[in-house]
Motif scaffolding. Structure first.
Motif, PDB file in Angstrom:
ATOM      1  N   ILE A 152       0.900  -1.224  -0.043  1.00  8.21           N
ATOM      2  CA  ILE A 152      -0.184   0.065  -0.038  1.00  8.21           C
ATOM      3  C   ILE A 152       0.699   1.228   0.080  1.00  8.21           C
ATOM      4  CG2 ILE A 152      -2.017  -1.226   1.081  1.00  8.21           C
ATOM      5  CD1 ILE A 152      -0.964   0.353   3.613  1.00  8.21           C
ATOM      6  N   ARG A 153       2.101   0.945  -0.383  1.00  6.11           N
ATOM      7  CA  ARG A 153       3.051   2.332  -0.454  1.00  6.11           C
ATOM      8  C   ARG A 153       2.427   3.682  -1.135  1.00  6.11           C
ATOM      9  NH1 ARG A 153       5.073  -1.562  -3.455  1.00  6.11           N
ATOM     10  NH2 ARG A 153       5.795  -1.138  -5.616  1.00  6.11           N
ATOM     11  N   TYR A 154       1.761   3.279  -2.433  1.00  2.74           N
ATOM     12  CA  TYR A 154       1.266   4.306  -3.130  1.00  2.74           C
ATOM     13  C   TYR A 154       0.179   4.979  -2.387  1.00  2.74           C
ATOM     14  CZ  TYR A 154       3.999   2.265  -6.785  1.00  2.74           C
ATOM     15  OH  TYR A 154       5.233   1.656  -7.666  1.00  2.74           O
ATOM     16  N   PHE A 155      -0.536   4.140  -1.784  1.00  2.98           N
ATOM     17  CA  PHE A 155      -1.666   5.043  -0.868  1.00  2.98           C
ATOM     18  C   PHE A 155      -0.906   5.739   0.281  1.00  2.98           C
ATOM     19  CE2 PHE A 155      -4.762   4.816   2.882  1.00  2.98           C
ATOM     20  CZ  PHE A 155      -5.915   5.513   1.912  1.00  2.98           C
ATOM     21  N   LEU A 156       0.003   5.282   0.740  1.00  4.47           N
ATOM     22  CA  LEU A 156       0.781   5.955   1.748  1.00  4.47           C
ATOM     23  C   LEU A 156       1.376   7.233   1.356  1.00  4.47           C
ATOM     24  CD1 LEU A 156       2.835   2.901   3.709  1.00  4.47           C
ATOM     25  CD2 LEU A 156       0.555   4.230   4.294  1.00  4.47           C
ATOM     26  N   PHE A 157       1.825   7.307  -0.093  1.00  2.00           N
ATOM     27  CA  PHE A 157       2.176   8.536  -0.556  1.00  2.00           C
ATOM     28  C   PHE A 157       1.172   9.506  -0.895  1.00  2.00           C
ATOM     29  CE2 PHE A 157       5.662   5.857  -3.000  1.00  2.00           C
ATOM     30  CZ  PHE A 157       6.520   5.843  -1.751  1.00  2.00           C
ATOM     31  N   PHE A 158      -0.056   8.809  -0.964  1.00  3.69           N
ATOM     32  CA  PHE A 158      -1.336   9.773  -1.172  1.00  3.69           C
ATOM     33  C   PHE A 158      -1.637  10.511   0.019  1.00  3.69           C
ATOM     34  CE2 PHE A 158      -6.126   9.943  -0.711  1.00  3.69           C
ATOM     35  CZ  PHE A 158      -6.526  10.831  -1.812  1.00  3.69           C
ATOM     36  N   LEU A 159      -1.590   9.730   1.173  1.00  3.97           N
ATOM     37  CA  LEU A 159      -1.948  10.209   2.702  1.00  3.97           C
ATOM     38  C   LEU A 159      -0.876  11.432   3.051  1.00  3.97           C
ATOM     39  CD1 LEU A 159      -2.602   7.097   4.819  1.00  3.97           C
ATOM     40  CD2 LEU A 159      -4.410   8.837   3.522  1.00  3.97           C
ATOM     41  N   CYS A 160       0.380  11.072   2.548  1.00  6.54           N
ATOM     42  CA  CYS A 160       1.412  12.076   2.671  1.00  6.54           C
ATOM     43  C   CYS A 160       0.890  13.547   1.922  1.00  6.54           C
ATOM     44  CB  CYS A 160       2.760  11.628   2.378  1.00  6.54           C
ATOM     45  SG  CYS A 160       3.538  10.501   3.300  1.00  6.54           S
ATOM     46  N   PHE A 161       0.435  13.326   0.613  1.00  6.79           N
ATOM     47  CA  PHE A 161      -0.087  14.510  -0.169  1.00  6.79           C
ATOM     48  C   PHE A 161      -1.231  15.125   0.595  1.00  6.79           C
ATOM     49  CE2 PHE A 161      -2.725  16.047  -3.541  1.00  6.79           C
ATOM     50  CZ  PHE A 161      -2.076  16.929  -3.796  1.00  6.79           C
ATOM     51  N   VAL A 162      -2.066  14.081   1.000  1.00  4.14           N
ATOM     52  CA  VAL A 162      -3.228  14.873   1.800  1.00  4.14           C
ATOM     53  C   VAL A 162      -2.917  15.596   2.851  1.00  4.14           C
ATOM     54  CG1 VAL A 162      -5.242  14.345   2.908  1.00  4.14           C
ATOM     55  CG2 VAL A 162      -4.926  13.076   0.956  1.00  4.14           C
ATOM     56  N   PHE A 163      -1.960  14.955   3.400  1.00  6.06           N
ATOM     57  CA  PHE A 163      -1.396  15.404   4.890  1.00  6.06           C
ATOM     58  C   PHE A 163      -0.683  16.829   4.598  1.00  6.06           C
ATOM     59  CE2 PHE A 163       2.112  16.450   7.704  1.00  6.06           C
ATOM     60  CZ  PHE A 163       1.326  16.559   8.944  1.00  6.06           C
ATOM     61  N   GLY A 164      -0.215  16.972   3.460  1.00  2.00           N
ATOM     62  CA  GLY A 164       0.688  18.301   3.091  1.00  2.00           C
ATOM     63  C   GLY A 164      -0.319  19.479   2.556  1.00  2.00           C
ATOM     64  N   VAL A 165      -1.333  19.013   1.975  1.00  3.65           N
ATOM     65  CA  VAL A 165      -2.212  19.659   1.362  1.00  3.65           C
ATOM     66  C   VAL A 165      -3.117  20.552   2.664  1.00  3.65           C
ATOM     67  CG1 VAL A 165      -4.423  19.870   0.038  1.00  3.65           C
ATOM     68  CG2 VAL A 165      -2.323  18.707  -0.644  1.00  3.65           C
ATOM     69  N   ARG A 166      -3.547  19.602   3.565  1.00  2.00           N
ATOM     70  CA  ARG A 166      -4.216  20.115   4.706  1.00  2.00           C
ATOM     71  C   ARG A 166      -3.462  20.833   5.461  1.00  2.00           C
ATOM     72  NH1 ARG A 166      -9.563  17.689   5.288  1.00  2.00           N
ATOM     73  NH2 ARG A 166      -9.119  18.445   7.579  1.00  2.00           N
ATOM     74  N   THR A 167      -2.196  20.646   5.883  1.00  2.00           N
ATOM     75  CA  THR A 167      -1.363  21.177   6.666  1.00  2.00           C
ATOM     76  C   THR A 167      -0.921  22.580   6.568  1.00  2.00           C
ATOM     77  OG1 THR A 167      -0.615  19.204   7.446  1.00  2.00           O
ATOM     78  CG2 THR A 167       0.652  20.900   8.167  1.00  2.00           C
ATOM     79  N   ILE A 168      -0.433  22.911   5.180  1.00  2.00           N
ATOM     80  CA  ILE A 168       0.263  23.919   4.836  1.00  2.00           C
ATOM     81  C   ILE A 168      -0.696  24.930   4.245  1.00  2.00           C
ATOM     82  CG2 ILE A 168       1.996  24.912   3.149  1.00  2.00           C
ATOM     83  CD1 ILE A 168       3.346  22.525   3.112  1.00  2.00           C
ATOM     84  N   THR A 169      -0.868  26.377   4.583  1.00  2.91           N
ATOM     85  CA  THR A 169      -1.838  27.178   4.347  1.00  2.91           C
ATOM     86  C   THR A 169      -1.002  28.336   3.767  1.00  2.91           C
ATOM     87  OG1 THR A 169      -1.938  28.062   6.565  1.00  2.91           O
ATOM     88  CG2 THR A 169      -3.527  26.350   5.874  1.00  2.91           C
ATOM     89  N   PHE A 170      -1.573  29.212   3.122  1.00  2.00           N
ATOM     90  CA  PHE A 170      -0.939  30.409   2.662  1.00  2.00           C
ATOM     91  C   PHE A 170      -1.657  31.714   3.082  1.00  2.00           C
ATOM     92  CE2 PHE A 170      -0.019  27.054  -0.390  1.00  2.00           C
ATOM     93  CZ  PHE A 170       1.397  27.268  -0.768  1.00  2.00           C
ATOM     94  N   SER A 171      -0.783  32.352   3.810  1.00  2.00           N
ATOM     95  CA  SER A 171      -1.540  33.885   4.252  1.00  2.00           C
ATOM     96  C   SER A 171      -0.632  34.948   3.967  1.00  2.00           C
ATOM     97  CB  SER A 171      -1.510  33.472   5.830  1.00  2.00           C
ATOM     98  OG  SER A 171      -0.230  33.078   6.352  1.00  2.00           O
ATOM     99  N   GLY A 172      -1.115  35.957   3.632  1.00  2.00           N
ATOM    100  CA  GLY A 172      -0.462  37.370   3.470  1.00  2.00           C
ATOM    101  C   GLY A 172       0.170  36.959   1.828  1.00  2.00           C
ATOM    102  N   GLY A 173      -0.525  36.474   0.880  1.00  2.00           N
ATOM    103  CA  GLY A 173       0.211  36.132  -0.347  1.00  2.00           C
ATOM    104  C   GLY A 173       0.384  34.762  -0.544  1.00  2.00           C
ATOM    105  N   TRP A 174       1.838  34.705  -0.901  1.00  2.00           N
ATOM    106  CA  TRP A 174       2.244  33.173  -1.336  1.00  2.00           C
ATOM    107  C   TRP A 174       3.084  32.503  -0.224  1.00  2.00           C
ATOM    108  CZ3 TRP A 174      -0.007  30.360  -4.988  1.00  2.00           C
ATOM    109  CH2 TRP A 174      -1.027  31.134  -5.893  1.00  2.00           C
TER     110      TRP A 174
ATOM    111  N   PRO B 102       3.867  30.290   2.552  1.00  2.00           N
ATOM    112  CA  PRO B 102       3.236  29.278   3.272  1.00  2.00           C
ATOM    113  C   PRO B 102       3.380  29.246   4.847  1.00  2.00           C
ATOM    114  CG  PRO B 102       5.581  28.679   2.604  1.00  2.00           C
ATOM    115  CD  PRO B 102       5.185  30.052   1.948  1.00  2.00           C
ATOM    116  N   ALA B 103       2.371  28.940   5.473  1.00  2.00           N
ATOM    117  CA  ALA B 103       2.295  29.016   7.042  1.00  2.00           C
ATOM    118  C   ALA B 103       1.977  27.521   7.563  1.00  2.00           C
ATOM    119  CB  ALA B 103       1.286  29.975   7.446  1.00  2.00           C
ATOM    120  N   PHE B 104       2.346  27.340   8.797  1.00  3.77           N
ATOM    121  CA  PHE B 104       2.224  25.914   9.208  1.00  3.77           C
ATOM    122  C   PHE B 104       1.630  26.315  10.640  1.00  3.77           C
ATOM    123  CE2 PHE B 104       3.856  22.477  11.983  1.00  3.77           C
ATOM    124  CZ  PHE B 104       3.546  21.342  11.102  1.00  3.77           C
TER     125      PHE B 104
END
Length: 246
Positions: free
Chosen positions: A68-90, A92-94
């Motif tokens: 299931i390594r490819y699904f784990l890569f997908f979960l890492c992508f989901v984690f990154g998308v939901r974790t990193i936000t952009f404030s004040g332009g481009w 990134p904020a954590f």
């Protein structure tokens, strides 16, 4: 095929192998829905139960991670998308709070996938089909045998697809595909032959089923509810109650 992929039925005499497939499917559906509201206590307890169940069924965690390594890569992508936000332009904020929420979401998705793999590894396809027919029979306007046949074919085809994907990846590595730096080209070179082989295999299977006069009206295996299933359902209810804990 059982030696080549962990996602597929593996014969055994464990408690999970001997349970009624209806019980296993009911637990899968119930705990999957419950996990949507589960907190840290529920997820930690449920993860421990899954690890013990895998060990009892004779399955290897390392092989599961590899499959299931490819699904784990997908979960890492989901984690990154939901974790990193952009404030004040481009810029990134954590946020630790948002990261914790994203981790919980990925944890829930991973547990649902692990439950599905455990069901497939300890239940024959014919038993899965019989249990689905039993569940869908009271549902109006649904051809339960047709739906169960479709699910059974998916369960049988999934290990074949994974095996074919591994074959294609090995063949491409031996031909120096890793020298290609563009990931999109590498993905295209992998997906096109994989889809071609999958469609050819599906066409061959359909032709073989027609040649053998396959019919939906087949004799289904007998299903028996025993004390093991009652204990499993009781344990599942107790685990579900922990969702009320923080």
């Amino acid at each position: 095929m059982g030696e080549l992929t962990a996602i597929g039925f593996r014969p055994g005499q464990s408690l999970l192998h001997r349970m009624d497939p209806r019980t296993k499917q009911a637990l899968l559906m119930g705990l999957s829905v419950t996990s949507l509201w589960g907190g840290l206590t529920f997820l930690a307890l449920f993860t421990a139960v899954m690890m013990v169940s895998f060990n009892a069924a004779g399955l290897r965690i390392r092989r599961l991670i590899c499959e299931i390594r490819y699904f784990l890569f997908f979960l890492c992508f989901v984690f990154g998308v939901r974790t990193i936000t952009f404030s004040g332009g481009w810029t990134p904020a954590f946020s630790a709070e948002i990261a914790g929420e994203a981790l919980i979401v990925c944890w829930r998705l991973l547990l649902v996938v692990i439950m599905g793999v455990l069901l497939m590894a300890t239940t024959r396809t014919a038993d899965i089909r019989a249990a689905l027919v039993w569940f869908l029979k009271p549902v109006p306007l649904v051809n339960e045998k047709m739906a169960a046949t479709m699910v059974g074919l998916v369960v049988r085809f999934l290990p074949v697809i994974l095996f074919q994907g591994a074959e294609i990846a090995d063949a491409q590595r031996s031909r120096g595909i890793e020298r290609r730096k563009n990931p999109l080209i590498r993905l295209m070179k992998f997906t096109i032959p994989l889809f071609r082989r999958v469609f050819l295999s599906a066409d061959e299977l359909a032709a073989a089923m027609q040649a053998r006069c396959y019919s939906e009206h087949r004799t289904l295996p007998d299903l028996f509810f025993t004390w093991r299933d009652g204990m499993a359902l009781g344990a599942g209810i107790l685990i579900s109650l922990t969702v009320l804990l923080p």
